[in-house]
Design an enzyme around this catalytic site. Structure first.
Site, PDB file in Angstrom:
ATOM      1  N   ASP A 227       0.830  -1.202   0.000  1.00 45.82           N
ATOM      2  CA  ASP A 227       0.000   0.000   0.000  1.00 45.82           C
ATOM      3  C   ASP A 227       0.867   1.254   0.000  1.00 45.82           C
ATOM      4  O   ASP A 227       2.047   1.219   0.346  1.00 45.82           O
ATOM      5  CB  ASP A 227      -0.921   0.018   1.223  1.00 45.82           C
ATOM      6  N   GLU A 228       0.268   2.371  -0.382  1.00 52.12           N
ATOM      7  CA  GLU A 228       0.879   3.691  -0.291  1.00 52.12           C
ATOM      8  C   GLU A 228       2.342   3.694  -0.748  1.00 52.12           C
ATOM      9  O   GLU A 228       3.249   4.049   0.008  1.00 52.12           O
ATOM     10  CB  GLU A 228       0.754   4.221   1.142  1.00 52.12           C
TER      11      GLU A 228
END
Length: 560
Positions: A227-228
């Protein structure tokens, strides 16, 4: 000759008897140790449930410390456990901050099971006992290999599936902060994300995944994070690749994830994979289909707002259905999402988040054949490796209980409230005020109450004393303290109150520190005190220090 044969036979009988006796002693000793271990892990079994059998012992992975190399090709692991029909409820343990001692997990796991959890997602980060070339990644307080095995035995005893999480793209600050691995950064200035174009990146991940999976042979799932991935596409290698291949960041992302998934599916047949979904939201259905990752991974759709738009989530789920994914997970939150410095979880906000997810869950039949597999109740301990600590786990337990029971019962009914109060050992709760009344009977209840007292009274009581006490402002100002002069007659008019307040808070903080040290390692205790106690208590400490020094001067002239 007959005598010699008889003598030899007697010696042979004695040797055989000794060997039998030694074997018997060894068996009894081993059985005794096994019995002690069984007694230790099942000391609460009469209350929480029967003990289960422990799985096979973990084995070490051989790694080569000279350079980053792919792990040796060993026999493929089998994961025969079929949990595909089980709706999973995983409690997230974020260990990149305030990792609890294993002794606390011994108390926590039966409690989670009683509340309705059937698994735990463990984000180890630097708390995993990496070894060989990866040893630099370990925290000084990292769990030992024996701790990892013990955690899994405890989980198995309380019917909790263990899902390890290994970040494989973004949120890898704990790796890329080290000089040894700085060359693997996507952008040289920032330690957030891997450069997927450097061969050493995948080689490093293979070693990390292998070491973690060697210690998690019982697990049916692994979570690869992903993620991210901040700044993806901004590095020189990525820009050159996109220019040469007329590609975009979505393709770079999928190529890297595919390489990670190919390694896992080849090396660990039957192991199912999870990943956070936020990066996938920006990628087209066509690109997802072409990548082929849908056959090997399930997206975990996360959203932490209290009242989010279910239709917006439905758009993401539709995309994953059309892309060919077989299963989807959700991720809610019970703490750690309402501010990086939050110390007390807002109960109503987290409850509403669960209720929103229940509405999405009810709509899942319309997305068939994509099926809902489970939900992760995240409990973030830091926003990233460099941020401050969020709410401590014991402080978040009431929120976790409310969230879990709401998901189990399909809503927060009066029966749900009653069960939560019973399990927590409280008499009542006020959701909007985020308070619970009663002594509490859950792991870490004492810390819950003490942090509540700090939040309510520490800053307020000291500010009131230092800023509203007229005698202090008139006869013990910063100027008086700087030049070390004062009239004992006037100083004594407020001295007893100041000394009493200081004594009371110092005693309280000593007790709190002792409670924290029973659950957390020294670095966590020190950090939490520095962030949440000392900024408020230090001004009072300084005042008391100056008061005692100046009162001893017995009204001498002002110092120059």
């Amino acid at each position: 000759m007959a005598f010699q044969r008889s003598h030899k036979l007697n010696l042979l009988r004695i040797v055989v008897l000794l060997l039998v006796a030694l074997a018997g002693i060894k068996f009894l000793f081993r059985d005794s140790l096994t019995l002690q271990l069984h007694k230790h892990i099942s000391k609460d079994s009469t209350f929480w449930g029967d003990a289960g059998d422990s799985g096979p012992q973990s084995q070490a992975v051989e790694v080569h410390p000279a350079k980053i190399t792919a792990p040796r090709q060993g026999p493929k692991q089998q994961f025969p456990k079929d949990l595909s029909a089980t709706e999973m409820r995983l409690v997230h343990l974020d260990l990149k901050g305030a990792a609890p001692r294993v002794s606390y997990l011994e108390q926590l796991f039966p409690f989670l099971s009683r509340l309705g959890a059937n698994g735990i997602l463990i984000e180890y980060e630097d708390m995993f006992p990496f070894k060989g070339e990866l040893e630099v990644l370990k925290s000084p307080y990292a769990y030992s290999e024996e701790d990892i095995e013990w955690i899994q035995q405890l989980a198995e005893l309380h019917k909790l599936e263990v899902v390890p999480l290994v970040q494989t793209f973004g949120h890898v600050e704990f790796i890329l902060k080290h000089t040894k691995y700085q060359h693997l950064r996507e952008v040289e200035r920032f330690p957030n994300s891997f450069n997927p174009h450097v061969p050493d990146t995948l080689a490093l991940l293979k070693v990390m995944l292998s070491q973690v999976m060697e210690k998690h042979r019982r697990s049916s799932w692994i979570h690869i994070g992903a993620d991210e991935v901040f700044h993806l596409g901004e590095g020189k290698d990525s820009r050159n690749w996109m220019s040469r291949n007329k590609g975009d960041t979505g393709t770079i992302y999928l190529n890297h994830i595919k390489e990670v998934l190919d390694f896992i599916s080849t090396q660990y047949r039957g192991l199912r994979v999870l990943m956070w979904d936020d990066m996938l939201r920006k990628i087209s259905v066509g690109a997802l289909q072409e990548s082929g990752i849908a056959k090997h991974v399930s997206p975990v759709v996360w959203f932490y707002a209290p009242d989010f738009d279910a239709e917006q989530i439905g758009q993401f789920i539709t995309k994953y259905m059309e892309s060919g994914f077989e299963a989807v997970w959700f991720a809610s939150a019970f703490k750690g999402t309402t501010g990086p410095t939050q110390t007390w979880p807002p109960l109503s906000s987290h409850l509403k988040n669960q209720l929103s997810w229940l509405r999405v869950r009810e709509a899942m039949p319309r997305f068939a054949p994509l099926r809902f597999q489970g939900i992760v109740l995240t409990g973030w301990q830091r926003y990233d490796h460099y941020s401050v600590l969020c709410e401590l786990l014991p402080v978040g337990i009431p929120s976790l209980a409310i969230c879990l029971q709401t998901l189990v019962n399909g809503g927060f009914t009066e029966e749900t409230r009653r069960k939560v109060l019973e399990v927590l050992g409280f008499q009542s709760m006020q959701l909007e005020q985020s308070t619970c009344e009663g002594r509490g009977a859950f792991p870490g209840a004492e810390i819950y109450h003490m942090v509540e007292q700090l939040n309510r009274h520490l800053k307020e009581s000291i500010t009131k004393m230092l800023e509203e006490e007229s005698a202090i402002k008139g006869w013990f100002s910063p100027y008086h303290r700087k030049h070390q002069f004062g009239n004992p007659r006037n100083m004594e008019s407020f001295g007893s109150k100041v000394l009493k307040l200081h004594e009371d808070w110092e005693g309280f903080v000593r007790d709190l520190r002792a409670r924290l040290e029973s659950i957390y390692f020294p670095d966590t205790v020190e950090e939490w005190m520095e962030e949440n106690v000392n900024p408020h208590l230090d001004p009072l400490r300084d005042l008391v220090r100056d008061y005692r020094a100046i009162i001893r001067l017995n009204a001498q002239p002002k110092a120059p």
